[in-house]
Design a protein around this motif. Structure first.
Motif, PDB file in Angstrom:
ATOM      1  N   ALA A 187       0.811  -1.221   0.000  1.00  0.00           N
ATOM      2  CA  ALA A 187       0.000   0.000   0.000  1.00  0.00           C
ATOM      3  C   ALA A 187       0.842   1.268   0.000  1.00  0.00           C
ATOM      4  CB  ALA A 187      -0.927   0.009   1.221  1.00  0.00           C
ATOM      5  N   MET A 188       2.118   1.154   0.359  1.00  0.00           N
ATOM      6  CA  MET A 188       2.968   2.333   0.489  1.00  0.00           C
ATOM      7  C   MET A 188       3.762   2.650  -0.777  1.00  0.00           C
ATOM      8  SD  MET A 188       4.266   1.378   4.325  1.00  0.00           S
ATOM      9  CE  MET A 188       5.745   2.353   4.222  1.00  0.00           C
ATOM     10  N   TRP A 189       3.712   1.752  -1.760  1.00  0.00           N
ATOM     11  CA  TRP A 189       4.605   1.873  -2.915  1.00  0.00           C
ATOM     12  C   TRP A 189       3.824   1.818  -4.226  1.00  0.00           C
ATOM     13  CZ3 TRP A 189       9.811   2.566  -1.895  1.00  0.00           C
ATOM     14  CH2 TRP A 189      10.229   2.293  -0.580  1.00  0.00           C
ATOM     15  N   ALA A 190       4.440   2.348  -5.282  1.00  0.00           N
ATOM     16  CA  ALA A 190       3.916   2.145  -6.626  1.00  0.00           C
ATOM     17  C   ALA A 190       3.933   0.651  -6.942  1.00  0.00           C
ATOM     18  CB  ALA A 190       4.753   2.917  -7.645  1.00  0.00           C
ATOM     19  N   HIS A 191       3.021   0.221  -7.813  1.00  0.00           N
ATOM     20  CA  HIS A 191       2.870  -1.217  -8.070  1.00  0.00           C
ATOM     21  C   HIS A 191       4.082  -1.829  -8.754  1.00  0.00           C
ATOM     22  CE1 HIS A 191       1.612   0.355 -12.064  1.00  0.00           C
ATOM     23  NE2 HIS A 191       2.113  -0.774 -12.505  1.00  0.00           N
ATOM     24  N   ASP A 192       4.935  -1.034  -9.391  1.00  0.00           N
ATOM     25  CA  ASP A 192       6.088  -1.580 -10.102  1.00  0.00           C
ATOM     26  C   ASP A 192       7.388  -1.432  -9.322  1.00  0.00           C
ATOM     27  OD1 ASP A 192       5.978   1.166 -10.421  1.00  0.00           O
ATOM     28  OD2 ASP A 192       6.295   1.160 -12.589  1.00  0.00           O
ATOM     29  N   SER A 194      -7.335  17.193   4.554  1.00  0.00           N
ATOM     30  CA  SER A 194      -6.466  16.280   3.821  1.00  0.00           C
ATOM     31  C   SER A 194      -6.055  15.105   4.687  1.00  0.00           C
ATOM     32  CB  SER A 194      -5.212  17.025   3.346  1.00  0.00           C
ATOM     33  OG  SER A 194      -5.550  18.067   2.459  1.00  0.00           O
ATOM     34  N   GLN A 195      -5.646  14.024   4.018  1.00  0.00           N
ATOM     35  CA  GLN A 195      -5.174  12.803   4.676  1.00  0.00           C
ATOM     36  C   GLN A 195      -6.226  12.271   5.648  1.00  0.00           C
ATOM     37  OE1 GLN A 195      -3.042  10.908   3.742  1.00  0.00           O
ATOM     38  NE2 GLN A 195      -2.315   9.618   5.372  1.00  0.00           N
ATOM     39  N   ILE A 196      -7.438  12.068   5.095  1.00  0.00           N
ATOM     40  CA  ILE A 196      -8.600  11.633   5.883  1.00  0.00           C
ATOM     41  C   ILE A 196      -8.954  10.199   5.495  1.00  0.00           C
ATOM     42  CG2 ILE A 196     -11.032  12.091   6.380  1.00  0.00           C
ATOM     43  CD1 ILE A 196     -10.429  15.031   5.507  1.00  0.00           C
ATOM     44  N   PHE A 197      -9.199   9.367   6.503  1.00  0.00           N
ATOM     45  CA  PHE A 197      -9.543   7.962   6.267  1.00  0.00           C
ATOM     46  C   PHE A 197     -11.016   7.670   6.558  1.00  0.00           C
ATOM     47  CE2 PHE A 197      -4.958   7.805   7.344  1.00  0.00           C
ATOM     48  CZ  PHE A 197      -4.492   7.255   6.159  1.00  0.00           C
ATOM     49  N   GLU A 198     -11.612   8.383   7.504  1.00  0.00           N
ATOM     50  CA  GLU A 198     -12.998   8.118   7.880  1.00  0.00           C
ATOM     51  C   GLU A 198     -13.963   8.697   6.850  1.00  0.00           C
ATOM     52  OE1 GLU A 198     -10.820   9.625   9.802  1.00  0.00           O
ATOM     53  OE2 GLU A 198     -10.422   8.258  11.465  1.00  0.00           O
ATOM     54  N   ALA A 199     -15.080   7.981   6.626  1.00  0.00           N
ATOM     55  CA  ALA A 199     -16.050   8.416   5.622  1.00  0.00           C
ATOM     56  C   ALA A 199     -17.020   9.460   6.154  1.00  0.00           C
ATOM     57  CB  ALA A 199     -16.829   7.204   5.118  1.00  0.00           C
ATOM     58  N   GLU A 200     -17.198   9.523   7.460  1.00  0.00           N
ATOM     59  CA  GLU A 200     -18.278  10.334   8.022  1.00  0.00           C
ATOM     60  C   GLU A 200     -18.171  11.802   7.650  1.00  0.00           C
ATOM     61  OE1 GLU A 200     -17.855   6.608  10.239  1.00  0.00           O
ATOM     62  OE2 GLU A 200     -16.442   8.198   9.675  1.00  0.00           O
ATOM     63  N   GLY A 201     -16.976  12.351   7.634  1.00  0.00           N
ATOM     64  CA  GLY A 201     -16.813  13.764   7.323  1.00  0.00           C
ATOM     65  C   GLY A 201     -17.275  14.104   5.925  1.00  0.00           C
ATOM     66  N   PHE A 202     -16.883  13.278   4.947  1.00  0.00           N
ATOM     67  CA  PHE A 202     -17.308  13.514   3.569  1.00  0.00           C
ATOM     68  C   PHE A 202     -18.829  13.427   3.443  1.00  0.00           C
ATOM     69  CE2 PHE A 202     -12.982  11.604   2.937  1.00  0.00           C
ATOM     70  CZ  PHE A 202     -12.379  12.741   2.421  1.00  0.00           C
ATOM     71  N   GLU A 203     -19.408  12.432   4.114  1.00  0.00           N
ATOM     72  CA  GLU A 203     -20.852  12.226   4.009  1.00  0.00           C
ATOM     73  C   GLU A 203     -21.622  13.382   4.659  1.00  0.00           C
ATOM     74  OE1 GLU A 203     -21.328   8.413   5.777  1.00  0.00           O
ATOM     75  OE2 GLU A 203     -20.249   7.372   4.178  1.00  0.00           O
ATOM     76  N   THR A 217       2.688   4.890   6.365  1.00  0.00           N
ATOM     77  CA  THR A 217       3.322   3.879   7.205  1.00  0.00           C
ATOM     78  C   THR A 217       2.479   2.611   7.146  1.00  0.00           C
ATOM     79  OG1 THR A 217       2.129   4.385   9.264  1.00  0.00           O
ATOM     80  CG2 THR A 217       4.092   5.725   8.758  1.00  0.00           C
ATOM     81  N   ALA A 218       2.985   1.557   7.751  1.00  0.00           N
ATOM     82  CA  ALA A 218       2.307   0.257   7.695  1.00  0.00           C
ATOM     83  C   ALA A 218       0.976   0.259   8.427  1.00  0.00           C
ATOM     84  CB  ALA A 218       3.226  -0.827   8.269  1.00  0.00           C
ATOM     85  N   VAL A 219       0.725   1.231   9.299  1.00  0.00           N
ATOM     86  CA  VAL A 219      -0.528   1.240  10.059  1.00  0.00           C
ATOM     87  C   VAL A 219      -1.626   2.038   9.371  1.00  0.00           C
ATOM     88  CG1 VAL A 219       0.685   0.915  12.244  1.00  0.00           C
ATOM     89  CG2 VAL A 219       0.164   3.233  11.464  1.00  0.00           C
ATOM     90  N   ASP A 220      -1.311   2.716   8.283  1.00  0.00           N
ATOM     91  CA  ASP A 220      -2.323   3.486   7.564  1.00  0.00           C
ATOM     92  C   ASP A 220      -3.126   2.562   6.656  1.00  0.00           C
ATOM     93  OD1 ASP A 220      -1.531   5.908   8.666  1.00  0.00           O
ATOM     94  OD2 ASP A 220      -0.009   6.235   7.114  1.00  0.00           O
ATOM     95  N   SER A 221      -4.452   2.735   6.665  1.00  0.00           N
ATOM     96  CA  SER A 221      -5.343   1.883   5.870  1.00  0.00           C
ATOM     97  C   SER A 221      -6.251   2.741   4.985  1.00  0.00           C
ATOM     98  CB  SER A 221      -6.193   0.996   6.780  1.00  0.00           C
ATOM     99  OG  SER A 221      -5.383   0.156   7.576  1.00  0.00           O
TER     100      SER A 221
END
Length: 484
Positions: free
Chosen positions: A28-33, A250-259, A294-298
């Motif tokens: 998730a942290m890198w380009a696919h190639d 910016s850098q938001i993971f939760e959906a509630e704010g957008f909704e 980082t590895a903990v970001d989803s």
């Protein structure tokens, strides 16, 4: 390898996972190639980073063109599919402030996206890239007359206006030219996004946008700044009033704010349309979708975000009894952020003993690893306390892990690139480190602090690397110094 086996683990922040396989790349942290080659060194599109270092030097921004294009298409396809039955699809504006060059602007255009700019300089890049005005938007809380006139010259598809004062200026400039400005009004819907305070932009106490709350001593009898501006836009012959815009941060993971923002803006749209007998054909719900630093970001997949937002828009329009406006969004970081890593060469190292919080008389080692860049090519850690990761890039290593702090070469104690990361304890001067997720706001925020030239940017496609932004030289820095 367990957490306690790593040197300095006692100093690790609670969020940092225990040291595992230090050669592993979290996808998730890198380009696919990006992957590790046969010798253990990092490759991108099959090209070894050691080769890139020899050809272009370090620091170096390394971008995957294929990955950028794939992420752009993913956003466009996902939102078009989710909103097809609501408003026929979505206009996706790439937020150029994240990273912009003429080459990237052309990629954006060729993938069917539009481009969001926020300065005259960014408009100049778009024009140089050959983008036509209807594919462009202009943001900014304090646009100059020159920027507004350039937008009118280019017949921009939208000027996103931030205040009543600016709206009046846009109307006056357009009327004086005998033209009409296509305008959206940026609102602050009162949604506090779960992100760093410096990049949360939809609450009341900040510089952006028109408040939707009434103001003044007799607030219940007054129009809000947003409605005052909307009324002016409806009445002004110099304004083609397209609708409203909001960007919650910016850098938001939760959906509630957008909704929540979508619901509030649609309700306000219905109110203004009914009260002033006008149809507002567009609504921009902004960007701000998070990525994995980082590895903990989803981060949420684009399709998941699109479906969630579409459900809210569909339901809200039905409840309000209005036709859905054409929706637009503005992803920037979510497209370019993970396409790019920064390549550094390591130099000086030292290890210090640091007191362990909450444990009297107990110390643990923290290793400092210096690299040949720093806050001049990545200001985000000092601005936002942003966390990053890093990996040994020129080789693999089976050495034990050591908690490390990757720091730059500048004369500032706050010049930290990666605050906490586990690296092999055999990292030595001359090794290469790669820091992923640097496509957004790193080159864009780069400076010449300490008279350090800004690094080049290369793009890799089909196994070929090419320069898309050349690095600065000392001659470039001295060219503007007129003291000679």
């Amino acid at each position: 390898m367990n957490h306690q086996a790593a040197a300095g683990a006692e100093l690790a922040p609670a969020w940092l996972p225990a040291a595992g396989d230090l050669n592993e790349l979290v996808p998730a942290m890198w380009a696919h190639d990006v992957e590790r080659g046969p010798g253990g060194g990092l490759t991108i599109g099959g090209i070894a980073v050691s080769e890139l270092k020899e050809q272009y030097g370090t620091p170096l921004f390394v971008m995957s063109e294929d990955d950028f294009r794939a992420r752009a298409r993913t956003f466009k396809d996902a939102f078009d599919a989710a909103f097809a039955d609501i408003c026929g699809g979505v206009d996706v504006y790439y937020a150029g402030k994240a990273f912009l060059s003429t080459e990237v602007a052309r990629w954006v255009d060729s993938e069917g996206l539009r481009l969001d700019t926020c300065s005259g300089g960014e408009l100049a890049v778009a024009r140089r890239a050959g983008l036509t005005g209807e594919k462009l938007g202009l943001h900014g809380n304090n646009k100059s007359d020159a920027e507004i006139n350039r937008a009118l010259d280019m017949d921009l598809g939208r000027i996103v206006v931030d205040s009543l004062h600016e709206l009046v200026r846009v109307a006056d400039l357009a009327t004086a030219r005998g033209t009409v400005a296509k305008v959206m009004l940026r609102l602050t819907p009162g949604v506090h996004a779960h992100t760093h305070e410096s990049i949360a932009t939809a609450h009341e106490d900040q510089k952006f946008g028109l408040s939707m709350l009434p103001s003044g001593a007799t607030a219940e009898m007054e129009l809000s700044p947003a409605e005052t501006a909307a009324k002016f836009a409806v009445d002004s012959p110099g304004i083609n009033f397209l609708g409203f815009h909001a960007h919650i941060g910016s850098q938001i993971f939760e959906a509630e704010g957008f909704e929540m923002a979508a619901r509030r803006l649609l309700a306000f749209t219905a109110e203004i349309q009914g009260k002033y007998a006008v149809t507002l054909p567009e609504l921009d719900l902004g960007g701000g979708y998070g990525i994995a630093y980082t590895a903990v970001d989803s981060p949420r997949p684009a399709a998941e975000v699109a479906q969630a937002m579409a459900a809210v828009v569909r339901e809200s329009c039905r409840e309000l009894g209005i036709k859905a406006p054409r929706i637009s969004i503005e992803p920037g970081r979510a497209i370019v952020g993970s396409t790019t890593f920064t390549l550094y060469e390591t130099g000086t190292q030292k290890t210090v003993q640091v007191e362990v919080d909450g444990q009297e008389d107990l110390t643990a080692p923290r290793r400092y690893v210096s690299v040949d860049g720093g806050m001049s090519d990545n200001a985000r850690p000092v601005l936002y306390e942003a966390d990053y990761a890093a990996v040994l890039a020129n080789r693999s290593s089976d050495a034990a892990a050591a908690l490390s702090r990757v720091v730059g070469k500048h004369c500032e104690s706050g010049d930290i690139v990666v605050r906490d990361v586990y690296l092999p304890n055999d990292v030595a001067a001359g090794d290469l480190l790669a820091v992923p997720g640097t496509g957004a706001y790193c080159w864009a925020l780069a400076s010449n602090y300490n008279y350090v030239p800004r690094p080049p940017v290369i793009a890799v496609k089909d196994g070929i690397a090419r320069l898309i932004v050349r690095g600065e030289t000392e001659d470039d820095l001295l060219a503007r110094d007129l003291g000679a």
